[in-house]
Design an enzyme around this catalytic site. Structure first.
Site, PDB file in Angstrom:
ATOM      1  CD  GLU B 125      -2.841  -1.271  -0.001  1.00  0.00           C
ATOM      2  OE1 GLU B 125      -3.240  -0.217  -0.522  1.00  0.00           O
ATOM      3  OE2 GLU B 125      -3.153  -2.398  -0.438  1.00  0.00           O
ATOM      4  CG  ASP B 216      -3.127  -3.005  -7.098  1.00  0.00           C
ATOM      5  OD1 ASP B 216      -1.991  -2.791  -6.641  1.00  0.00           O
ATOM      6  OD2 ASP B 216      -4.169  -2.725  -6.502  1.00  0.00           O
TER       7      ASP B 216
END
Lengths: 730, 730
Positions: B125, B216
């Site tokens: 993250e 991602d």
């Protein structure tokens, strides 16, 4: 009155390592002593007091009776002593082990001298990072105090600051008290009753709240005008009287007592922060200007309170990027910390003390005080750093003479540095950036002779320009007294010169014959070579009786719109047992065209004695402006510079007669009293015409010797002053 | 074309520990496999790939052939493998030793299975703190990738992101690549040529620049609509073709190759940060709303770009304050990490693996994905945490049965917790806050039966209310399909209930006879006692064959506008060798007035099987709404709940016939597909009338037994459904 509130008063007192003894004495007389004496006459006024290590050292030496007073205040229960890292380092700026040891040492000093076992600490400049809970808690601390802005950034609402919060890192808990912004601005700058009014407006029925005031003790006596306010106009007495008059509902309490009485308001996690202004100062100049602009806009739109919790400048570590000078001190201190922590034996304690002194924060950053721009503060950092390092090196070599080469990227800029060290000298080079020499430690005196500064833009320089401009042409004498006070000199804007490269030594310039000393000084000339910032290959080796570093670059020079190849080889040799440096140059023309250019070898020496550098030279004087310290002299083979303050002489010997340019480098920076010009270093440029046929070489060398000054040496320059002319390179 | 630019493509692939196996398989088929197969047909497309530990574990078990493909790509030099902490923890959320070991383990897995020695890592993250350089560099990493916003906060200008920067902590260097915000939004959401256009606009003559895309892998196939885009509509193929068509000036390069070729742009120090949205999510709900408001204002005024570098939300650790559930998991994991790192012998490896699994980030926070609100993810955290702890406890007790009491403030909220542990059960109490029980670990199944959630306001709840309101009264069926999709249920706003206390067990309520189950469920009743959040004294001790904790509070109850004293003593006893808990209550009236009130003992049990909790009870049914899971039953002595998914049954036995209220607690939270209601736990309230003359006592007890479910057990409730009525407390 059914409402009540608690009030904690925290007073932090500090003077930088390296500050002038007369400043310590002035601050003692105008602030530290009268404050404590006043406290003694108000036994019901509870406070939490913090004195940093430089002050403790000063009290031990000069005023042991002051410590007795503190002890009496502690013993009566009136005063809580706050700890802190001893020499007041910015905590994230030093290794964890030094954080812990410096705090523990302060705990020992407080315990041994006042009998108080400290629970909490002052955090230097309130520079916070979330990782700090762990080392601080490991040093035995249960609390610290931070600004309310720290808490706002984590979503603590404005009225949530009346109490304390618990934070943690890795399960190490630390209580944090938010300092009221309002109280910091009320005390002592508004009438005492306004503080009482403020407290009244925040008091509650339950009476559980705590209002925290914590600020610099120098606000009471040292800061301009505050001695009059605090003592002559009796602000403090009137304030204490009012507190006592209202003691039914204003409950004075120390931080430690409050923690025992009440639980924390909540948990909290705080991001990297300091007070608002510090975070702005840490930004690069252009970004800081953009930040100032939007702050102004938001304030004008009346939305400041709404926006403020989401507005952040930089964070403290940005100073290390903003000022390579700060980064070098910090990385050197880190290296020395590693060395000192490998030491064994009886000198270890002394070495740690020197190490911790060099970690004192003031010289590592710059805001509204001079800080980094003050040569005597940086000089103190290097002084203690070199002392600690010498002790560690001596310990490692078991007292034998040594000569050492270290090659590593100690300053983490991705370029390897080369360090040549003997018992008397320490030289640090950066081959990847011009093969430059940027630190020259003379160990017998613990002096870095290249403790230089580079002239850079500061966010406030526009204000200097505006102040001068607004009040007309300075030649016409129209600058108002008000602006003059702040700007200090009518033509200060003329000194706003920015260097295009970091000032260092052994730099290889190539300039045109038309370039004047004035143009070079103001960085408004055209560099013809590609050697200043570009990589040199290097080869460092031990040789009989000494160390040698060979630096080589196959670069080039512009000549009549052609870029011609030129190779520079410069070999620096150091003798084991003498403070002498020899630099051998070989310039080669590997191309097929005739080269005709001017090579200038730049050196920068930082002297504390300023422009009075006892300049001795033999040669033909082209120009010598004594007041400005600017000289241009032809046919120079020998010359010397003298630092009268530190009693050092540097002697230079050239193998070929060269032209010498010499001028002082001055910075323009902000201080508490306005903008000021500060002498940083003496710049030397040794010029030689380079005329090389294809395949030919030019060889010359330079010898530099550092020696302590004999007592009977004259420090007076023998160079006569001349008219201002236009000294050109050829 | 004379201008050129480098392009690095970094693909990060992740599934949370505890996610459903069918999701892993779906993601493999729709994203991981087709991406790698496409790469194999484009041998000139260089990428840097990262797969987290849960995926590696899955590949090992289900698709070893996939690893062979990766190996082939690595061997051909087409692919650089990126490391990361193995189970993708938020790095500042775990101890340094676990950071280092998890990264080193990933390095081992990559090296052993592909032959690649990783140089850099994906940062979960992109949660950054400046201290991270040290442990990350210590694990052997030379680089990581962060968002360009991280860099903007340090004053790096927008066009300064085309390259990489060097940072450091304590002299440990780490290179950091800024991810282009533009590229993240172009790929794959705009036509491929727009990415080419963007690169063209950023290309330079020198060609030294690097544009970094890193995001991602699920963007290509898993996220809604992206399988069609990426594969059916061949976005990726078309993109790769365009990259090859323009390979003369777009130079594909891996991060490691670029570092070898070019030095960093500059040094950098980055404050605590993540991507912009994460920092907003980390703020408390009210602060996040205020932040959203000013963002909207700034965007409307057209000044976003100017303001953005100075606008920051919270930072990641704020989630630990925002959600005590997250804090408990994190602090328990810290405790277990300490235990595991004291282990010796062969089970150590297994214990570390379980520990690292429980550190996987997804259940510790909440943003646009369910995260913390997803019971199966939290359940997985506790599952692995309890497994690791059991292995460590067993190791410490050298395999002997044990019973242990720990008293410490492990969660750093300033209140001591009491932990009672046997081989089969682990109970954690917080005496300082209502003497509550908030964790109940059933060790044979490695389940925390009190993995509960408290209903709290979220910044986006206003959107739920607005969506429902905007489209009229939901009873009239006027909610638009568009809003329905996002809101999912027409009356979702009715479920926006906020608890005034953290939901836990062994809580002592006092309510009026008029209070209905509905009011209690919606927290719109009036609490008459002062026991929920207030301190109980405690005494924990070992007794023969077990452990006991005595909790006592001299509190009070409101009765006809008078606050009457009442003392509660509750003793929890645990048998060494059985999963049985006995709670003995003594209620005493120490005052001089008759007490007549209703005591409600609250329990919360989290079951993965949702409302289908196999509720068995004997008593007089007052109300039973099966669909809503709401029951009110009188004269209850024995009842049981069954978790059919985890095959556990909890049996309850009351010494006095009590009224039982039972209802499901559901949260309303945001997920990638809209707002949704999630069953979190079953709330039980056991009500008894307390009628006490002065000096009198009321005693009763409750026995709770946890057992594995026998195969032939029926999980069907035997409680018949009733009409909706108004079940009152008496």
């Amino acid at each position: 009155m059914s409402k009540s509130i608690h009030l904690a008063l925290g007073i932090h007192n500090h003077q930088p390592v390296g500050n002038f003894p007369e400043i310590f004495e002035m601050a003692y007389k105008k602030s530290y002593l009268p404050f404590v004496e006043l406290l003694m006459s108000y036994p019901q006024i509870k406070v939490s007091l913090h004195y940093t290590g430089p002050l403790w050292d000063y009290f031990f030496e000069k005023h042991p009776e002051f410590i007795e007073k503190l002890k009496a205040l502690v013993q009566s229960g009136q005063v809580e002593m706050m700890s802190g890292a001893y020499y007041e380092p910015i905590l994230p700026n030093i290794p964890d082990r030094d954080k812990i040891e410096q705090i523990q040492w302060m705990n020992d000093v407080i315990r041994n001298n006042t009998g108080y076992e400290p629970n909490g600490m002052w955090l230097a400049e309130r520079v916070w990072e979330p990782h700090l809970c762990e080392p601080v808690a490991m040093a035995g601390m249960k609390y610290s105090v931070l600004d309310e802005s720290h808490f706002k950034y984590s979503g603590v609402p404005g009225d949530g600051i009346f109490g304390y919060y618990i934070s943690e890192d890795d399960g190490y808990p630390l209580n944090l008290f938010p300092i009221s912004y309002d109280l910091r601005h009320l005390i002592p700058f508004h009438e005492p009753h306004e503080t009482i009014d403020f407290l009244e407006s925040r008091a509650t029925e339950s009476g559980e709240r705590l209002a925290t005031f914590a600020d610099d003790g120098e606000k009471f006596g040292v800061w301009p005008g505050t001695y009059k306010t605090a003592y002559e106009d009796k602000w403090l007495e009137r304030f204490f009287d009012l507190l006592l008059d209202n003691s039914s509902w204003i409950k004075l309490i120390t931080f430690s007592e409050y923690m025992k009485k009440y639980p924390p308001v909540d948990k909290v996690y705080l991001t990297c922060a300091s007070y608002f202004e510090m975070m702005e100062w840490a930004l690069p100049a252009n970004t800081a200007k953009a930040f100032k602009k939007i702050q102004k806009e938001i304030k004008q739109s009346g939305k400041w309170e709404e926006y403020e919790p989401f507005l952040q400048g930089g964070f403290w570590r940005n100073f290390l990027r903003k000022y390579p000078e700060s980064n070098n001190m910090q990385k050197r201190a880190l290296m020395v910390s590693n060395k000192v922590h490998c030491m064994k034996g009886k000198e270890t304690g002394r070495a740690r003390n020197e190490l911790w002194k060099c970690q004192c924060n003031c010289a590592y950053w710059h805001g509204v005080f001079g800080g980094l721009y003050l040569p005597h503060l940086r000089s103190a950092v290097y002084h203690h750093l070199i002392k600690a390092e010498s002790l560690a090196d001596l310990n490692r070599s078991k007292g034998k003479p040594y000569a050492n080469i270290d090659i590593c990227d100690y300053d983490c800029d991705s370029y390897d540095e080369v360090m040549l060290s003997t018992d008397s000298l320490g030289l640090i080079f950066r081959p990847g950036k011009g093969g430059r020499l940027f630190e020259l430690d003379y160990k017998p005196a613990a002096v870095n002779l290249m403790n230089t500064m580079t002239r850079r833009e500061e966010a406030y320089h526009d204000e200097v320009r505006e102040a001068v401009k607004k009040h007309g042409n300075h030649d016409e004498g129209l600058v108002s007294i008000h602006e003059m006070i702040r700007v200090k000199e009518a033509d200060l804007d003329q000194h706003l010169v920015y260097d295009w490269y970091d000032r260092a030594s052994l730099l290889d310039h190539f300039i045109t014959p038309e370039t004047t000393i004035e143009e070079f000084r103001k960085c408004s000339y055209s560099e013809q070579g590609d050697f200043i910032d570009q990589p040199f290959s290097m080869n460092a080796r031990k040789k009989k009786g000494g160390l040698a570093l060979e630096l080589k670059r196959a670069g080039g020079v512009w000549q009549e719109e052609e870029f011609l190849p030129l190779t520079i080889e410069k070999t620096v040799t150091l003798q084991d047992d003498r403070s002498k440096i020899v630099v051998d140059y070989v310039l080669t023309n590997p191309g097929d065209k005739e080269l005709d250019t001017i090579h200038g070898m730049e050196w920068n020496f930082s002297f504390l004695s300023g422009k009075e550098d006892g300049f001795k030279v033999e040669g033909q004087i082209l120009e010598n402006r004594k007041i400005e310290g600017i000289s241009s002299i032809e046919y120079v083979k020998n010359f010397s510079l003298t630092d009268t303050l530190r009693k050092l002489r540097i002697e230079f010997e050239m193998s070929v007669p060269s032209r010498l340019w010499k001028f002082p480098l001055e910075t323009v920076s902000q201080s508490e009293s306005g903008f000021e010009r500060t002498f940083q270093q003496c710049v030397l440029l040794l010029l030689n015409r380079v005329k090389l046929s294809p395949g030919k070489q030019l060889k010359f060398n330079m010898k530099i010797t550092v020696n302590p000054l004999e007592d009977d040496d004259s420090s007076v320059s023998i160079v006569p002053e001349t008219e201002v002319t236009e000294a050109k390179a050829a």
